[in-house]
Design a protein around this motif. Structure first.
Motif, mmCIF file in Angstrom:
data_model
loop_
_atom_site.group_PDB
_atom_site.id
_atom_site.type_symbol
_atom_site.label_atom_id
_atom_site.label_comp_id
_atom_site.label_asym_id
_atom_site.label_seq_id
_atom_site.Cartn_x
_atom_site.Cartn_y
_atom_site.Cartn_z
ATOM 1 N N TYR A 141 12.146 0.633 -19.232
ATOM 2 C CA TYR A 141 11.970 -0.824 -17.538
ATOM 3 C C TYR A 141 11.694 -0.483 -16.562
ATOM 4 N N THR A 142 12.720 0.342 -16.290
ATOM 5 C CA THR A 142 12.160 0.877 -14.869
ATOM 6 C C THR A 142 10.907 1.192 -14.314
ATOM 7 N N ILE A 143 10.194 1.578 -15.035
ATOM 8 C CA ILE A 143 9.150 2.063 -15.424
ATOM 9 C C ILE A 143 7.650 1.020 -15.197
ATOM 10 N N MET A 144 8.490 0.399 -16.000
ATOM 11 C CA MET A 144 7.463 -1.280 -16.155
ATOM 12 C C MET A 144 7.792 -2.043 -14.682
ATOM 13 N N ILE A 145 8.584 -2.529 -13.613
ATOM 14 C CA ILE A 145 8.392 -2.578 -12.680
ATOM 15 C C ILE A 145 8.323 -2.306 -11.403
ATOM 16 N N THR A 146 8.568 -1.126 -11.453
ATOM 17 C CA THR A 146 7.469 -0.215 -10.071
ATOM 18 C C THR A 146 6.058 -0.085 -10.776
ATOM 19 N N LEU A 147 5.707 -0.023 -12.645
ATOM 20 C CA LEU A 147 3.964 -0.379 -12.445
ATOM 21 C C LEU A 147 3.697 -1.837 -12.279
ATOM 22 N N ALA A 148 4.722 -2.508 -12.642
ATOM 23 C CA ALA A 148 3.799 -4.021 -11.762
ATOM 24 C C ALA A 148 4.153 -3.894 -10.195
ATOM 25 N N VAL A 149 5.150 -3.646 -9.861
ATOM 26 C CA VAL A 149 4.817 -3.512 -8.406
ATOM 27 C C VAL A 149 3.323 -2.498 -7.812
ATOM 28 N N GLY A 150 3.292 -1.397 -8.443
ATOM 29 C CA GLY A 150 1.477 -0.802 -8.066
ATOM 30 C C GLY A 150 0.482 -1.892 -8.057
ATOM 31 N N VAL A 151 1.119 -2.494 -9.225
ATOM 32 C CA VAL A 151 -0.545 -2.971 -9.519
ATOM 33 C C VAL A 151 -0.489 -4.926 -8.818
ATOM 34 N N ALA A 152 0.508 -5.763 -8.539
ATOM 35 C CA ALA A 152 0.353 -6.213 -7.453
ATOM 36 C C ALA A 152 0.115 -5.951 -6.006
ATOM 37 N N PHE A 153 0.542 -5.218 -6.019
ATOM 38 C CA PHE A 153 0.018 -4.432 -4.410
ATOM 39 C C PHE A 153 -1.316 -4.224 -4.329
ATOM 40 N N TYR A 154 -1.967 -3.827 -4.979
ATOM 41 C CA TYR A 154 -3.182 -3.191 -5.698
ATOM 42 C C TYR A 154 -4.095 -4.484 -6.206
ATOM 43 N N TYR A 155 -3.644 -5.516 -6.291
ATOM 44 C CA TYR A 155 -4.390 -6.670 -6.035
ATOM 45 C C TYR A 155 -3.643 -7.371 -4.940
ATOM 46 N N LEU A 156 -2.909 -6.753 -4.649
ATOM 47 C CA LEU A 156 -2.816 -7.940 -2.649
ATOM 48 C C LEU A 156 -3.814 -6.925 -2.632
ATOM 49 N N CYS A 157 -3.974 -5.763 -1.736
ATOM 50 C CA CYS A 157 -4.782 -5.365 -0.878
ATOM 51 C C CYS A 157 -6.422 -5.863 -1.316
ATOM 52 N N LEU A 158 -6.894 -5.859 -2.358
ATOM 53 C CA LEU A 158 -7.882 -6.048 -3.427
ATOM 54 C C LEU A 158 -8.375 -7.673 -2.586
ATOM 55 N N GLN A 159 -7.649 -8.227 -2.435
ATOM 56 C CA GLN A 159 -8.095 -9.640 -3.147
ATOM 57 C C GLN A 159 -7.847 -10.000 -1.045
ATOM 58 N N ASN A 160 -7.321 -9.929 -0.404
ATOM 59 C CA ASN A 160 -6.758 -10.184 1.012
ATOM 60 C C ASN A 160 -7.476 -9.711 1.736
ATOM 61 N N TYR A 161 -8.550 -10.202 2.882
ATOM 62 C CA TYR A 161 -9.186 -9.813 4.114
ATOM 63 C C TYR A 161 -9.061 -9.749 5.351
ATOM 64 N N SER A 162 -7.767 -10.655 5.786
ATOM 65 C CA SER A 162 -7.524 -10.751 6.766
ATOM 66 C C SER A 162 -6.737 -9.781 7.095
ATOM 67 N N VAL A 163 -6.531 -8.885 6.353
ATOM 68 C CA VAL A 163 -5.000 -7.972 6.749
ATOM 69 C C VAL A 163 -5.354 -6.484 6.833
ATOM 70 N N PHE A 164 -5.667 -7.044 5.232
ATOM 71 C CA PHE A 164 -6.392 -5.031 4.382
ATOM 72 C C PHE A 164 -7.852 -5.040 4.161
ATOM 73 N N ASN A 165 -8.256 -5.413 4.708
ATOM 74 C CA ASN A 165 -9.703 -5.861 4.573
ATOM 75 C C ASN A 165 -10.470 -5.983 3.075
ATOM 76 N N GLY A 166 -9.245 -5.945 2.140
ATOM 77 C CA GLY A 166 -10.475 -6.724 0.795
ATOM 78 C C GLY A 166 -10.864 -5.150 0.642
ATOM 79 N N PHE A 167 -11.765 -5.110 -0.380
ATOM 80 C CA PHE A 167 -12.197 -3.918 -1.359
ATOM 81 C C PHE A 167 -12.865 -2.863 -0.235
ATOM 82 N N GLN A 168 -12.910 -2.787 0.946
ATOM 83 C CA GLN A 168 -13.254 -1.476 2.051
ATOM 84 C C GLN A 168 -12.319 -1.132 3.031
ATOM 85 N N GLY A 169 -11.532 -1.836 2.483
ATOM 86 C CA GLY A 169 -10.520 -1.067 3.490
ATOM 87 C C GLY A 169 -10.916 -0.600 4.997
ATOM 88 N N PHE A 170 -9.803 0.028 5.279
ATOM 89 C CA PHE A 170 -9.848 0.843 6.514
ATOM 90 C C PHE A 170 -10.655 1.792 6.315
#
Length: 361
Positions: A141-170
């Motif tokens: 359960y600890t592994i699944m929670i931390t994995l879920a947090v990591g996947v959520a952060f990945y999609y946040l960066c991928l889909q947000n362009y105003s702060v994280f600049n989407g798939f291009q990044g910095f």
């Protein structure tokens, strides 16, 4: 009367005098092999090419520092977190957002010392919050929670362009030029990463001998007993996550300077698993293990690709990982420790056998 006196005398003779406690002698944890490894690390960039110094040496040290945070949590705290690369990615994104990059319309261009301070603070806070969510669970359960947090952060960066600049990044995120030195060059950057890697390794070694580290290992082995002894199990685990987050954040800043960019793939699912592979390859019960695993991983990544192809590289890494897990659960250093002990046993057995034979004669 005489019998009573005799028993009293016998009782006095039976009671042994209390021995004074001997002062504990200082044991130097530094051995000859440690000094030899340090000298080799210092001399390495002068013997190798700039490509090997930067691509192999610096990258291995940066990845090893991030994997060290996972080793500290998993090997000594019993908590396997797949979010350590996420914490490193948060630190890297903060460097790109607050600092200077090729995306000038989003990056704020603040001074480097403010940027690094904010990046470490925000990433450490994020890692602490992840730990606060995870410590109430155990095992899978600890592994699944931390994995879920990591996947959520990945999609946040991928889909947000105003702060994280989407798939291009910095792009073009480089270390500052200080004292007339370009820290992006292979030699200065290698020594920069080496300094922080040695600092992280020494800090973990010291912490494991400190009361906090001893209590954390006791919680790993038997949390109920430690709780009964008066230790706050949850607080110790959250504090361990905070320490690991700071170590991962330092590695994340160094890694974004190494790559010169930060994108969602830098903290994607594949890298969440790669950090776990690096930690397991070296050995989860040895602070030096993550760096050994990182060297093996980077060497395979750079040279084995030419033999098996880039599309089959993950298959090769998986095969090496499977062999290590099956034949040496304690990683490559487990083989080293068992081999050294067997050699010592054979060496000691020789003089003892000769002494026994002399006594028989």
């Amino acid at each position: 009367m005489n019998a009573g006196a005799g028993r009293l005398a016998m009782g006095k003779v039976a009671v042994a005098p209390r021995q004074e406690a001997r002062p504990r002698t200082f044991q130097n944890p530094v051995r000859l092999r440690h000094a030899a490894v340090l000298v080799a690390l210092l001399v390495f960039p002068w013997m190798a090419s700039p490509f090997v110094t930067f691509q192999i040496g610096a990258q291995s040290l940066a990845l090893g520092l991030i994997a060290l945070s996972l080793t500290f949590l998993g090997g000594y705290g019993g908590m396997i977190s797949l979010a350590q690369m996420t914490v490193a990615g948060i630190a890297g994104y903060m460097v790109g957002i607050f600092g200077t990059s090729g995306t000038a319309e989003i990056s704020l261009g603040w001074p480097w010392w403010v940027v690094v301070t904010l990046a470490l603070a925000i990433a450490t806070l994020a890692g602490t919050l992840i730990g606060w969510l995870s410590v109430r669970t155990e095992g899978i359960y600890t592994i699944m929670i931390t994995l879920a947090v990591g996947v959520a952060f990945y999609y946040l960066c991928l889909q947000n362009y105003s702060v994280f600049n989407g798939f291009q990044g910095f792009q073009q995120v480089h270390p500052p030029k200080l004292f007339g030195v370009n820290w992006r060059d292979p030699l200065p950057f290698y020594y920069l990463v080496l300094f922080w890697s040695l600092a992280g390794y020494g800090f973990v070694k010291y912490l494991l001998r400190a009361p906090f580290g001893v209590a954390l290992q006791g919680i790993r082995d038997n949390p109920r007993r430690m709780n009964a002894l008066g230790f706050h199990v949850t607080a110790h685990r959250v504090a361990a996550y905070a320490v690991a987050a700071f170590i991962a954040a330092v590695g994340g800043v160094l890694l974004v300077w190494y790559n010169g960019l930060i994108t969602p793939n830098s903290a994607g699912t594949s890298w969440l698993i790669n950090i776990l592979i690096i930690a397991v390859l070296g050995g989860m019960r040895h602070p030096i293990g993550p760096f050994v695993g990182a060297i093996v991983f980077v060497l395979l990544q750079n040279f084995a690709v030419d033999l098996v192809g880039r599309e089959r590289f993950n298959l090769l890494i998986g095969g090496v990982f499977l062999v290590i897990v099956l034949f040496s659960p304690d990683g490559l250093l487990g083989w080293w420790v068992r081999g050294r002990r067997s050699l010592q046993a054979q060496f000691n057995r020789g003089p003892r056998a000769a002494l026994t034979q002399r006594r028989r004669q």
